[in-house]
Design a protein around this motif. Structure first.
Motif, short mmCIF file in Angstrom:
data_model
loop_
_atom_site.label_atom_id
_atom_site.label_comp_id
_atom_site.label_asym_id
_atom_site.label_seq_id
_atom_site.Cartn_x
_atom_site.Cartn_y
_atom_site.Cartn_z
N LEU A 1 0.84 -1.20 0.00
CA LEU A 1 0.00 0.00 0.00
C LEU A 1 0.88 1.25 0.00
O LEU A 1 1.89 1.31 0.70
CB LEU A 1 -0.91 0.01 1.23
N LEU A 2 0.47 2.23 -0.80
CA LEU A 2 1.21 3.49 -0.81
C LEU A 2 0.74 4.35 0.35
O LEU A 2 -0.45 4.61 0.52
CB LEU A 2 0.98 4.22 -2.14
N ASP A 3 1.69 4.80 1.15
CA ASP A 3 1.37 5.59 2.33
C ASP A 3 0.81 6.96 1.92
O ASP A 3 0.89 7.36 0.76
CB ASP A 3 2.63 5.77 3.18
N THR A 4 0.24 7.65 2.90
CA THR A 4 -0.35 8.97 2.62
C THR A 4 0.68 9.98 2.13
O THR A 4 0.31 10.96 1.48
CB THR A 4 -1.03 9.52 3.89
N ASP A 5 1.96 9.76 2.39
CA ASP A 5 2.98 10.69 1.89
C ASP A 5 3.24 10.51 0.39
O ASP A 5 3.94 11.31 -0.23
CB ASP A 5 4.29 10.54 2.67
#
Length: 568
Positions: free
Chosen positions: A266-270
């Motif tokens: 999953l791609l983090d919020t950053d």
């Protein structure tokens, strides 16, 4: 020599394996480069030719055989007694037999369409090649026979040379037919065409069976995929935790494809960091090492896919530059290939990656790439639901007003029902239901009251069918009921469906409370279609719709079965 029993003709290859004449042919034939022909011949069933050749022998008293380029007898009649009991049993005559076989076969390999040869033992053979799809796959041999009245002195001398019992040998020779040489080309042409036609039919049938088997495998695979997708979609719509959904998705994909090892990051919020999502078949140490890794070109397959938004195929981790900094990590997981698909939402934003690993260097097929995209899309739905509940509701498969299945889910359920029917031979049923007196409700009392009535209709429909069946809102005041796996018997299936339809008509005819003091009654028109082994979704709906309109014309709140006359 006695005739073969009919059941033995069907086991011709086994008989010929035990036939000494067959082994003689194997010794005599040359060894050309026949990779293509061996593949063709191996796929064919020549057993039907045995009966044809045996009938020819009975009519003409001339043996016939189809022999491949390695000397394997593919089909044959009985052999001449003079040949099988005498010439191929003594060394002097056997040597001349083998030399004759070889010379005749060599003539055909040199491109001759027709060859005739008088063997050293005094009998005559002729042959023609069998060409299939431009390939010389076998030779058709006729013989042995005489072209003229045989010389008694010659064969008496041959009997002495070989040590044959003269009287018995001469009696065997008397069984050999005398054939008019001018008729040989026509005989060979006729038999060759018949043999070729039967061979072509066998090849066509073999390819059809292979195609059918492949199609069945594809249907099974697709059905399993649809079942998996429905399970995942159900979990998504039910609000199951994202980690659980992703874990189940990965496990099911691996079950469908045992050679695959799957991972979701999953791609983090950053927007720069990848986080562990699900990878139950990879070592914990490997997953921990990837959790928190920064994206970038050259950061393995997933880091590159996440930053570029493009599919990254690494078919050999050991040699690919993207993986050179991570060789120790790959060795830890014992992975040799990694294909990574970016998971993107409808706006094209990357949400994570769906990766497939292999323990050996491997490149995906175009079909497999499509599957990977589909799996990535499922992951996107789950991730998007986690990020936006409102977006998931828009993507769900249920009607917002009634909670029934919508057209999209109905289509998938109907496709599943058709596939299931093809497998277990059970009938399924489709009902197209239209409310006959619904429009006045909207016109007189407004759409909100009409919506309340539709919700009540949905509840009544749901209570009349099994949990395995599907009730869908098709649009407006139109509903579809799909009855799955009713019975293998047509009459029982039809009776069951008729009973359910009458129950539905009765339920929907009960008055509906529009207010405290006002009741409304709706009749309904129901079109019925019973199907088994059908594969056309649109046609089944068209038939049910046609039957519904026939029911509406008939009135009396009676269901109507589809028929060709109904369609007219």
């Amino acid at each position: 020599m006695t005739a073969k029993s009919p059941h033995l003709h069907r086991e011709a290859n086994l008989i010929q394996m035990l036939d000494p004449l067959s082994s003689d042919w194997n010794k005599a034939m040359p060894e050309p480069d026949t990779t293509v022909t061996r593949t063709l011949v191996a796929a064919l069933d020549f057993s039907r030719l045995n009966a044809l050749f045996e009938n020819f022998l009975q009519v003409m008293n001339v043996p016939i055989a189809l022999i491949d380029l390695q000397g394997k007898v593919l089909a044959s009649s009985r052999w001449q007694r003079a040949c099988i009991q005498f010439h191929r049993q003594a060394s002097p005559t056997l040597g001349r037999c083998l030399e004759s076989d070889k010379n005749l076969a060599m003539q055909l390999q040199q491109g001759k369409n027709y060859s005739i040869y008088r063997c050293g033992n005094g009998l005559t053979d002729c042959a023609t090649p069998i060409m299939l799809e431009g390939e010389h796959i076998a030779n058709l041999f006729i013989g042995q026979f005489f072209l003229n009245e045989p010389s008694t002195e010659h064969f008496i001398a041959q009997a002495k040379e070989a040590g044959f019992a003269q009287d018995d040998y001469m009696a065997a020779l008397a069984e050999v037919a005398i054939v008019d040489e001018s008729k040989l080309p026509a005989m060979l042409n006729m038999l060759g065409l018949l043999a070729l036609q039967i061979t072509e039919l066998s090849l066509t049938n073999d390819r059809y069976q292979r195609s059918l088997q492949h199609t069945e495998q594809q249907v099974t695979q697709r059905t399993q995929e649809l079942q998996m997708q429905n399970q995942i979609l159900s979990q998504i719509s039910e609000g199951v935790a994202l980690k659980t959904i992703l874990h189940n998705l990965v496990m099911q994909v691996e079950q469908l494809n045992p050679k695959m090892i799957c991972s979701i990051l999953l791609l983090d919020t950053d927007g720069e960091t990848l986080r562990h999502g699900a990878a139950p078949s990879l070592p914990d140490a490997y997953n921990e090492a990837l959790d928190g890794i920064k994206t970038g070109v050259g950061v393995g397959s997933c880091g590159t896919a996440a930053v570029t938004g493009e599919t990254v195929i690494v078919d050999n981790i050991e040699t690919h530059p993207y993986w050179q900094p991570y060789q120790a990590l790959a060795a830890l997981a014992d992975v040799k290939a990694c294909w990574s698909q970016p998971v993107k939402n409808a706006q094209g934003e990357v949400l994570g990656t769906f990766a497939i690993y292999h323990n050996e260097p491997t490149a995906p097929s175009p079909e497999l790439l499509k599957q990977i995209v589909a799996y990535g899309n499922l992951a996107e739905l789950a991730i998007s639901r986690s990020l936006s509940t409102s977006q998931i509701r828009q993507l769900a498969f249920y009607d917002a007003l009634t909670g029934l299945a919508n057209r999209r889910l109905l289509e998938e359920h109907l496709l599943q029902a058709m596939s299931s029917s093809q497998r277990n031979q059970k009938y399924c049923g489709l009902m197209f239901i239209d409310l006959d007196n619904f429009k006045p409700v909207n016109d007189l009392f407004g759409h909100k009251v009409g919506d309340t009535l539709l919700i009540e209709v949905a509840k009544r429909l749901t209570t009349t069918v099994r949990s395995a069946d599907t009730v869908a809102r098709f649009g407006g005041d139109e509903f579809i009921v799909l009855l799955r796996d009713i019975d293998t018997d047509t009459k029982l299936s039809r009776l069951y469906m008729q009973q359910i339809a009458l129950k539905i008509a009765q339920e929907l005819s009960r008055p509906y409370p529009l207010s405290d003091n006002l009741m409304h009654q709706c009749a309904c028109s129901i079109g019925l279609v019973l199907f088994q082994n059908d594969n056309d979704y649109d046609e089944l709906l068209r038939q049910a719709d046609s039957a519904m309109y026939q029911a509406k014309r008939q009135g009396s709140n009676q269901p109507c079965w589809y028929s060709a006359q109904t369609a007219e």
